[in-house]
Design an enzyme around this catalytic site. Structure first.
Site, PDB file in Angstrom:
ATOM      1  N   LYS A  10       2.034   3.812  -3.661  1.00  0.00           N
ATOM      2  CA  LYS A  10       1.819   5.263  -3.769  1.00  0.00           C
ATOM      3  C   LYS A  10       3.145   5.993  -3.958  1.00  0.00           C
ATOM      4  O   LYS A  10       3.242   6.938  -4.753  1.00  0.00           O
ATOM      5  CB  LYS A  10       1.095   5.773  -2.513  1.00  0.00           C
ATOM      6  CG  LYS A  10      -0.365   5.362  -2.494  1.00  0.00           C
ATOM      7  CD  LYS A  10      -1.053   5.713  -1.195  1.00  0.00           C
ATOM      8  CE  LYS A  10      -0.693   4.741  -0.103  1.00  0.00           C
ATOM      9  NZ  LYS A  10      -1.572   4.704   1.042  1.00  0.00           N
ATOM     10  N   SER A  25       0.832  -1.197   0.000  1.00  0.00           N
ATOM     11  CA  SER A  25       0.000   0.000   0.000  1.00  0.00           C
ATOM     12  C   SER A  25       0.876   1.259   0.000  1.00  0.00           C
ATOM     13  O   SER A  25       0.716   2.165  -0.835  1.00  0.00           O
ATOM     14  CB  SER A  25      -0.910  -0.029   1.235  1.00  0.00           C
ATOM     15  OG  SER A  25      -1.512   1.208   1.463  1.00  0.00           O
TER      16      SER A  25
HETATM   17  N1  URA Z   1      -0.438   3.590   5.405  1.00  0.00           N
HETATM   18  C1  URA Z   1      -0.801   3.258   4.163  1.00  0.00           C
HETATM   19  O1  URA Z   1      -0.742   4.067   3.265  1.00  0.00           O
HETATM   20  N2  URA Z   1      -1.234   2.012   3.940  1.00  0.00           N
HETATM   21  C2  URA Z   1      -1.303   1.070   4.896  1.00  0.00           C
HETATM   22  O2  URA Z   1      -1.684  -0.040   4.615  1.00  0.00           O
HETATM   23  C3  URA Z   1      -0.931   1.430   6.190  1.00  0.00           C
HETATM   24  C4  URA Z   1      -0.495   2.702   6.419  1.00  0.00           C
END
Ligand code: URA
Length: 428
Positions: A190, A186
């Site tokens: 990003k 995750s």
């Molecule tokens: N921050 C995120 O962006 N994703 C997660 O899964 C946990 C914390």
């Protein structure tokens, strides 16, 4: 793309098998488009939480989430880029002094930040305490500010890793946040989609962090570093203490004020230490380890960049921070040495005062927060202020005070205090 049966994909992971690249690409794409239902993805997320994923699976999962949206490209900038991501903690305002400091050292910082949820604060919520400051920038505005100012802290656009947006919201309500493969993919999807040239991770460990145990924090750090390398983004992680909150403040406006003190050459020693340590790593990642960030911080050049950065996003760097409607001081019950200050207790108190939110759509109070007047190792005197609590809604004070009870320890005067290191490990 090859087609798969979602129930077969879920069964594979449920039975402890490994997902192949085709299954992963398909399930992420189908989920993003609505072809896989929330309940099916929730079952798969739970199977992943229980049975894990190997490195190749996590890497493919991350690539598929990146491919679900746009990928930004800063290669046209005249300077290298570096970014930092913290897994979140209490009083963690480091991004605020760090981004302008690294920019003042000649490396551009494209920092896409989030809002707080629960007891950990969010960088955008803090900056929004500055009158006029706006978090939403278009990609073009972001690029222009990076070229002209060198640093930008803004919200991630909707186009970036949409699969993660949907999946993170689902994990939040299905008890599947705490899976290292899912957290790592995750965060890294990003950061890689954001297009930074290099990345430094600040993985927090302790009561105020996601990861309470050092082994888990190390595993998360190593997993994310490996994902960065797989994607060709030089990545380093520092594992840092979050058993004690950072600095002397937790909240929104109060953390901005503390960050400005650091940029002015003062501020709490731990905030300065971590800011400089992370800046060194970011500069090294971007090939600029010839510059010493401690010298640049002392020169005042980082403060100049901060002012430009705030102004470029509509904020007034000279504006006073908002004042709370109500303030309450908690005094030390005895004299001695403060030997413990628990990050989670302080974070929950700040949250209950209105600095954080319980649901994504809740507003936060710019003036809410907690200031502590001693750090572990400091001497305290009975009756002298230990905490100052701020809020616009005084009915929140009793619950915040409750959170602080048992959140600190005062030992008899003369007790030796053994400080624990702030930077616990480095993983590259
Ligand atoms: N921050 C995120 O962006 N994703 C997660 O899964 C946990 C914390």
């Amino acid at each position: 793309m090859e087609q798969h049966d979602v129930v077969d994909v879920i069964r594979t992971k449920r039975d402890g098998g490994r997902l192949d690249a085709g299954q992963i690409d398909w399930v992420i794409d189908a989920y993003t488009r609505g072809g896989v239902a929330d309940e099916q993805m929730a079952a798969l997320a739970m199977a992943i939480l229980l049975n894990g994923m190997d490195r190749a699976e996590i890497s493919r999962w991350t690539t598929a989430m990146i491919a679900s949206g746009e990928r930004m490209d800063f290669s046209a900038l005249s300077r290298p880029t570096a970014d930092k991501h913290s897994t979140g903690g209490v009083g963690d305002k480091i991004t605020l002094p760090l981004a302008p400091l690294v920019a003042a050292c000649g490396v551009a910082v494209p920092q896409l930040s989030g809002r707080g949820l629960g007891h950990t604060g969010g960088t955008l919520d803090k900056l929004e305490a500055i009158p006029g400051w706006r978090a939403a920038l278009s990609n073009d505005e972001m690029l222009r500010q990076l070229e002209e100012v060198g640093a930008v802290i803004c919200a991630a656009g909707d186009g970036l890793a949409p699969a993660d947006k949907k999946l993170y919201a689902l994990r939040d309500v299905t008890g599947t946040v705490e899976a290292i493969p899912l957290i790592a993919s995750s965060i890294m999807s990003k950061k890689i989609a954001e297009g930074t040239g290099s990345l430094v991770l600040d993985v927090k460990v302790g009561s105020g962090a996601f990861m309470k145990e050092l082994d888990d924090a190390r595993e998360l750090a190593a997993t994310m570093v490996a994902l960065g390398h797989d994607a060709g983004v030089p990545t380093v992680a520092l594992v840092t203490d979050m058993a004690t909150p950072l600095g002397l403040t937790a909240g929104n406006g109060v953390e901005v004020a503390e960050s400005v003190e650091v940029l002015a050459g003062g501020g709490p020693a731990d905030v300065v230490e971590l800011t400089v340590a992370l800046a060194r790593e970011m500069l090294a990642g971007a090939g600029r380890d010839d510059v010493d960030p401690a010298d640049v911080l002392a020169s005042g050049r980082a403060m100049d960049v901060w002012r430009q950065m705030i102004r470029a996003q509509g904020g007034d760097p000279d504006a006073a921070m908002p004042t709370p409607r109500e303030t309450q001081v908690v005094t030390a019950p005895s004299s001695g040495v403060l030997t413990e200050l628990d990050a989670l207790s302080v974070g929950v108190a700040a949250w209950r005062l209105g600095a954080g939110r319980a649901r994504k759509e809740d507003p936060v109070q710019a003036a809410a927060g907690v200031t502590w007047h001693a750090r572990p190792g400091d001497e305290v005197v009975a009756g002298a202020p230990l905490f100052t609590l701020q809020t616009d809604t005084p009915e929140r004070l009793p619950r915040a005070l409750e959170a602080l009870e048992g959140g600190y320890e005062i030992a008899p005067a003369g007790t030796t205090y053994q400080p624990s290191p702030l930077v616990i490990d480095r993983i590259s």
